[in-house]
Design an enzyme around this catalytic site. Structure first.
Site, mmCIF file in Angstrom:
data_model
loop_
_atom_site.group_PDB
_atom_site.id
_atom_site.type_symbol
_atom_site.label_atom_id
_atom_site.label_comp_id
_atom_site.label_asym_id
_atom_site.label_seq_id
_atom_site.Cartn_x
_atom_site.Cartn_y
_atom_site.Cartn_z
ATOM 1 N N ASN A 269 20.452 -5.359 -2.441
ATOM 2 C CA ASN A 269 20.945 -4.005 -2.692
ATOM 3 C C ASN A 269 19.843 -3.044 -3.114
ATOM 4 O OD1 ASN A 269 23.616 -3.713 -1.892
ATOM 5 N ND2 ASN A 269 24.357 -4.881 -3.654
ATOM 6 N N GLU B 157 22.494 -14.435 -2.726
ATOM 7 C CA GLU B 157 21.392 -14.312 -3.687
ATOM 8 C C GLU B 157 21.739 -15.129 -4.933
ATOM 9 O OE1 GLU B 157 19.563 -10.013 -3.452
ATOM 10 O OE2 GLU B 157 21.688 -9.929 -2.979
ATOM 11 N N HIS C 292 25.291 -13.881 -5.553
ATOM 12 C CA HIS C 292 25.768 -12.644 -4.917
ATOM 13 C C HIS C 292 25.957 -12.856 -3.423
ATOM 14 C CE1 HIS C 292 24.987 -8.353 -3.416
ATOM 15 N NE2 HIS C 292 26.228 -8.426 -3.818
ATOM 16 N N SER D 6 28.491 -7.539 -8.063
ATOM 17 C CA SER D 6 27.633 -6.796 -7.133
ATOM 18 C C SER D 6 26.426 -6.219 -7.848
ATOM 19 C CB SER D 6 28.394 -5.628 -6.512
ATOM 20 O OG SER D 6 29.490 -6.068 -5.787
HETATM 21 N N1 LIG Z 1 33.712 -6.307 -1.673
HETATM 22 C C1 LIG Z 1 32.426 -6.559 -1.446
HETATM 23 O O1 LIG Z 1 31.857 -6.196 -0.403
HETATM 24 C C2 LIG Z 1 31.632 -7.339 -2.470
HETATM 25 C C3 LIG Z 1 30.400 -7.888 -2.091
HETATM 26 C C4 LIG Z 1 29.678 -8.650 -3.024
HETATM 27 C C5 LIG Z 1 30.186 -8.820 -4.306
HETATM 28 N N2 LIG Z 1 31.392 -8.255 -4.659
HETATM 29 C C6 LIG Z 1 31.885 -8.489 -6.028
HETATM 30 O O2 LIG Z 1 32.846 -9.543 -5.996
HETATM 31 C C7 LIG Z 1 33.817 -9.341 -7.019
HETATM 32 C C8 LIG Z 1 35.205 -9.276 -6.384
HETATM 33 O O3 LIG Z 1 35.236 -8.203 -5.452
HETATM 34 P P1 LIG Z 1 36.375 -8.081 -4.338
HETATM 35 O O4 LIG Z 1 35.891 -7.070 -3.374
HETATM 36 O O5 LIG Z 1 36.780 -9.427 -3.880
HETATM 37 O O6 LIG Z 1 37.548 -7.439 -5.227
HETATM 38 P P2 LIG Z 1 39.128 -7.568 -5.009
HETATM 39 O O7 LIG Z 1 39.723 -6.437 -5.771
HETATM 40 O O8 LIG Z 1 39.458 -7.723 -3.563
HETATM 41 O O9 LIG Z 1 39.477 -8.946 -5.747
HETATM 42 C C9 LIG Z 1 39.417 -9.110 -7.128
HETATM 43 C C10 LIG Z 1 40.537 -10.060 -7.518
HETATM 44 O O10 LIG Z 1 40.376 -10.435 -8.883
HETATM 45 C C11 LIG Z 1 41.675 -10.581 -9.412
HETATM 46 N N3 LIG Z 1 41.583 -10.598 -10.876
HETATM 47 C C12 LIG Z 1 41.397 -9.566 -11.726
HETATM 48 N N4 LIG Z 1 41.335 -10.021 -12.993
HETATM 49 C C13 LIG Z 1 41.465 -11.374 -12.933
HETATM 50 C C14 LIG Z 1 41.461 -12.413 -13.902
HETATM 51 N N5 LIG Z 1 41.312 -12.158 -15.195
HETATM 52 N N6 LIG Z 1 41.623 -13.694 -13.482
HETATM 53 C C15 LIG Z 1 41.779 -13.975 -12.181
HETATM 54 N N7 LIG Z 1 41.786 -13.027 -11.202
HETATM 55 C C16 LIG Z 1 41.622 -11.744 -11.583
HETATM 56 C C17 LIG Z 1 42.452 -9.426 -8.817
HETATM 57 O O11 LIG Z 1 43.860 -9.633 -8.916
HETATM 58 C C18 LIG Z 1 41.938 -9.445 -7.387
HETATM 59 O O12 LIG Z 1 42.733 -10.273 -6.558
HETATM 60 C C19 LIG Z 1 33.414 -8.049 -7.740
HETATM 61 O O13 LIG Z 1 32.615 -8.371 -8.849
HETATM 62 C C20 LIG Z 1 32.605 -7.317 -6.680
HETATM 63 O O14 LIG Z 1 31.720 -6.377 -7.218
HETATM 64 C C21 LIG Z 1 32.124 -7.542 -3.760
#
Ligand SMILES: NC(=O)c1ccc[n+]([C@@H]2O[C@H](COP(=O)([O-])OP(=O)(O)OC[C@H]3O[C@@H](n4cnc5c(N)ncnc54)[C@H](O)[C@@H]3O)[C@@H](O)[C@H]2O)c1
Length: 304
Positions: free
Chosen positions: A188, A149, A137, A116
């Site tokens: 953002n 993005e 992104h 993010s």
């Molecule tokens: N939630 C949002 O609205 C959003 C929007 C854009 C970007 N993001 C970004 O996307 C990424 C994921 O966010 P999310 O909301 O899906 O989080 P989430 O917590 O729902 O999912 C993250 C997943 O990664 C897994 N994980 C952790 N370490 C790992 C590894 N070494 N190998 C494999 N899997 C692993 C976790 O078990 C979990 O299932 C982050 O970088 C976040 O900043 C999130």
């Protein structure tokens, strides 16, 4: 686009909120997708979650069979043409992950991070082949918000940017090329410029939080989906825009850091939905209604 990404083998690392939705989009676009997660429960439920989303959207549920959950990272990425990482937002974790991924993929496999806010440059700097690395992104939920993005670093090759743009375009997304790896990318930065002023209006007692949101939703919020700010500036005239900026810009918030009002909310445990109160109080029912409203709106405006 080179033929290999027309029907690509895509690996999604992280099967959480974003990862399973990204896998869904690529599967629906006809790609073969592996998905992995260190948490067995998230691997095991990924297909069921994707199937439920597809059903809810009226999409072909059988495409879930193109998604293959895999336990070992090496097995998930070995054959991949394109790898996208959506693991927890932690720089050290992402750096370690990409170093490991690079040991198992071809030199021309594209590596993307869905961070993010972490600079793509910091995540990818240790790679041996930084020319194939970039940021993508996505926005939540990935299967309903069109924007992705595509962020290049100083090392990313133009061909990798072009192939990634095309991959997302052909999957029905609206990719936007971010030419410099700046914090917040484009979306953002814009969003939080607005949030800074929204918080300042409340902090300065000009109105309450509910009024800020009501004003936006009943005015330029109505137009934003079809009229961007720079289209709007041209529409009303750059001369009028200049006159408005002469008066308004000196008056609006320009603090370089987070608002003390926001810091106080957090310090007092007013964390929003998760604690039942943030800028406003939220009952469980009000939370459910707002979440449902957002999903309903995104579904209604979905482009097919
Ligand atoms: N939630 C949002 O609205 C959003 C929007 C854009 C970007 N993001 C970004 O996307 C990424 C994921 O966010 P999310 O909301 O899906 O989080 P989430 O917590 O729902 O999912 C993250 C997943 O990664 C897994 N994980 C952790 N370490 C790992 C590894 N070494 N190998 C494999 N899997 C692993 C976790 O078990 C979990 O299932 C982050 O970088 C976040 O900043 C999130």
């Amino acid at each position: 686009m080179t033929a290999e990404l027309a029907r690509a083998r895509i690996a999604v690392i992280g099967a959480g909120l974003m990862g399973h939705g990204i896998a869904q989009v690529f599967a629906l676009a006809g790609h073969e997708v592996t998905i992995t997660d260190t948490l067995a429960q998230n691997r095991d439920t990924a297909k069921a979650r994707i199937a439920a989303n597809l059903r809810d959207l009226g999409d072909d549920e059988s495409v879930v069979e193109r998604v293959r959950p895999v336990a070992a990272l090496a097995d998930a990425v070995r054959e991949a043409d394109y790898v996208v990482e959506a693991v927890s937002e932690n720089l050290a974790l992402k750096q370690k992950l990409f170093a490991e991924i690079e040991r198992h993929v071809r030199v021309d496999t594209i590596l993307a991070s869905n961070t993010s806010v972490i600079p793509i440059t910091s995540i990818m700097q240790g790679l041996q082949h930084r020319e194939r690395a970039l940021g993508t992104h996505w926005w939540n939920p990935p299967f309903l918000v069109p924007l992705v993005e595509v962020i290049e670093t100083q090392w990313t090759s133009p061909e990798v940017v072009a192939r990634t743009m095309e991959l997302h375009k052909s999957a029905g997304k609206k990719p936007a090329h971010v030419k410099k790896d700046v914090p917040g990318f484009i979306g953002n930065r814009l969003q939080h410029a607005l949030w800074r002023e929204a918080i300042a209006l409340v902090e300065r007692g000009i109105c309450d939080a509910e009024t800020v949101d009501a004003v936006i939703k009943a005015s330029f919020g109505r137009r934003l989906a079809v009229l961007g700010p720079l289209e709007n500036a041209d529409l009303v005239g750059t001369d009028l825009t200049l006159a408005i900026h002469d008066t308004v810009l000196p008056a609006i918030e320009n603090r370089p850091g987070p608002s003390p009002y926001l810091q106080e909310l957090v310090a007092n445990g007013k964390l929003g939905f998760k604690s039942g109160e943030g800028f406003r109080k939220w009952s469980a029912e009000q939370q459910a209604v707002l979440r449902a409203k957002v999903m309903q709106h995104l579904k209604a405006t979905r482009e097919t």
